[in-house]
Design an enzyme around this catalytic site. Structure first.
Site, PDB file in Angstrom:
ATOM      1  N   ASP A   1      20.608   1.121  10.842  1.00 17.67           N
ATOM      2  CA  ASP A   1      19.932   0.594  11.705  1.00 17.67           C
ATOM      3  C   ASP A   1      20.179  -1.160  11.942  1.00 17.67           C
ATOM      4  OD1 ASP A   1      19.487   2.925  12.002  1.00 17.67           O
ATOM      5  OD2 ASP A   1      17.362   3.122  11.583  1.00 17.67           O
TER       6      ASP A   1
ATOM      7  N   LYS B   1      21.262   8.444  15.734  1.00 19.58           N
ATOM      8  CA  LYS B   1      20.014   9.144  15.042  1.00 19.58           C
ATOM      9  C   LYS B   1      19.391  10.096  16.032  1.00 19.58           C
ATOM     10  CE  LYS B   1      17.553   6.364  12.200  1.00 19.58           C
ATOM     11  NZ  LYS B   1      16.921   5.427  11.670  1.00 19.58           N
TER      12      LYS B   1
ATOM     13  N   CYS C   1      13.154   3.503   7.454  1.00 17.28           N
ATOM     14  CA  CYS C   1      14.798   4.136   7.411  1.00 17.28           C
ATOM     15  C   CYS C   1      15.751   4.286   6.536  1.00 17.28           C
ATOM     16  CB  CYS C   1      15.322   3.456   8.895  1.00 17.28           C
ATOM     17  SG  CYS C   1      14.327   3.907  10.457  1.00 17.28           S
TER      18      CYS C   1
END
Length: 226
Positions: free
Chosen positions: A11, A128, A175
Site C-alpha cells: 500500500d 485488496k 496493513c
C-alpha cells in the site's frame, strides 16, 4: 535467502503519504529511499505491490459508503464502532473509522510516483479486497479482515514457487501487520524490513513488531536482504 523470494510492497499509495495524503502515515515518506534501494539492488524472483482500491463515487460496479469510512457513519475519523460480523448473525466486530481514502480514480489511490516508475513490467499488482464488499474492511494483502474473500496473492506466490516473503510498506500497525501475520499463517518465511515500514500510531509500533515476531516473522534490516 537462497530460496525463491518475493518482495511485497504494501500500500505505498499517495493517500498514505505526507504531506497531502488523506490518511497520511507519519514519516511515511522515510521508507521510500529504502524501498527504492531494495528494488534496485537485488534481483527478486517476484515483486508484488498491493493496492487499496476502494469505493468509487462514479462507477456502478463499486460499492458506496464503505464500512471503514467515518463519513459513512457521520462519525469522527479515528474512532471505533461495532459493526455486524458477516455470516455470524448477532455478532459484531470493532471497526476503526478512517477518513475517505484511496477512492478509485483519484490521485490518492495511485502508487507513489517514484515507486510507480521503478516497479517494472514484471511486477504483480494485487488489488485488496476492500472494493468487493461494502460491509467488511481489508487490511491484509491476502484477504479481507473476516476471511470472506481472498485475493490472488496466495496463488500468485505459490505459483511462482516463492518460499520467502520480504515485506515493506504502510502501515506497520494495520496493513503491514495483517499482511505479515497472514504470510506466516499461509506458510511463507516472512521477513519485515524495519527501516521500510512506518505506523499510524508510532507508540504502538514496537508492540506490533513484537507481536509479529511471536507469529514467526523475522525483523531484518535492508542490509540483511540486499
Amino acid at each position: 535467502m537462497k530460496t525463491k523470494t518475493a518482495l511485497l510492497l504494501v500500500d505505498i499509495q499517495n493517500d498514505f503519504l505526507p504531506p497531502d495524503g488523506s490518511l497520511a502515515v507519519p514519516e511515511g515518506r522515510d521508507i521510500l529511499p529504502h524501498v527504492y534501494r531494495l528494488l534496485a539492488d537485488r534481483q527478486w524472483d517476484l515483486v508484488v505491490a498491493s493496492q487499496v482500491r476502494g469505493v468509487c463515487s462514479c462507477c456502478a460496479d463499486h460499492p458506496h459508503g464503505h464500512v471503514s469510512f467515518a463519513s459513512t457513519h457521520h462519525a469522527e475519523p479515528f474512532t471505533s464502532i461495532p459493526v455486524p460480523k458477516l455470516h455470524a448473525p448477532g455478532e459484531t466486530v470493532q471497526q476503526m473509522l478512517w477518513p475517505d481514502h484511496c477512492v478509485q480514480g483519484t490521485h490518492g489511490c495511485e502508487f507513489e510516483a517514484g515507486l510507480k516508475g521503478k516497479l517494472g513490467q514484471d511486477a504483480v499488482v494485487i488489488q485488496k479486497a476492500r472494493g468487493t464488499n461494502v460491509a467488511v474492511d481489508a487490511y491484509s494483502a491476502f484477504a479481507d479482515n473476516q476471511y470472506t474473500f481472498f485475493t490472488p496473492l496466495i496463488k500468485t506466490l505459490h505459483g511462482a514457487g516463492i518460499e520467502t516473503v520480504v515485506i515493506v510498506g504502510l502501515a506497520t500497525d494495520y496493513c503491514v501487520r495483517f499482511t505479515a501475520i497472514d504470510s506466516c499463517k499461509f506458510g511463507f518465511r516472512t521477513l519485515v524490513v524495519k527501516e521500510a515500514v512506518r505506523g499510524v500510531d508510532a507508540s504502538a509500533t514496537e508492540k506490533v513488531l513484537g507481536e509479529l515476531q511471536d507469529w514467526g516473522c523475522e525483523l531484518v534490516s535492508v542490509e540483511d536482504v540486499v
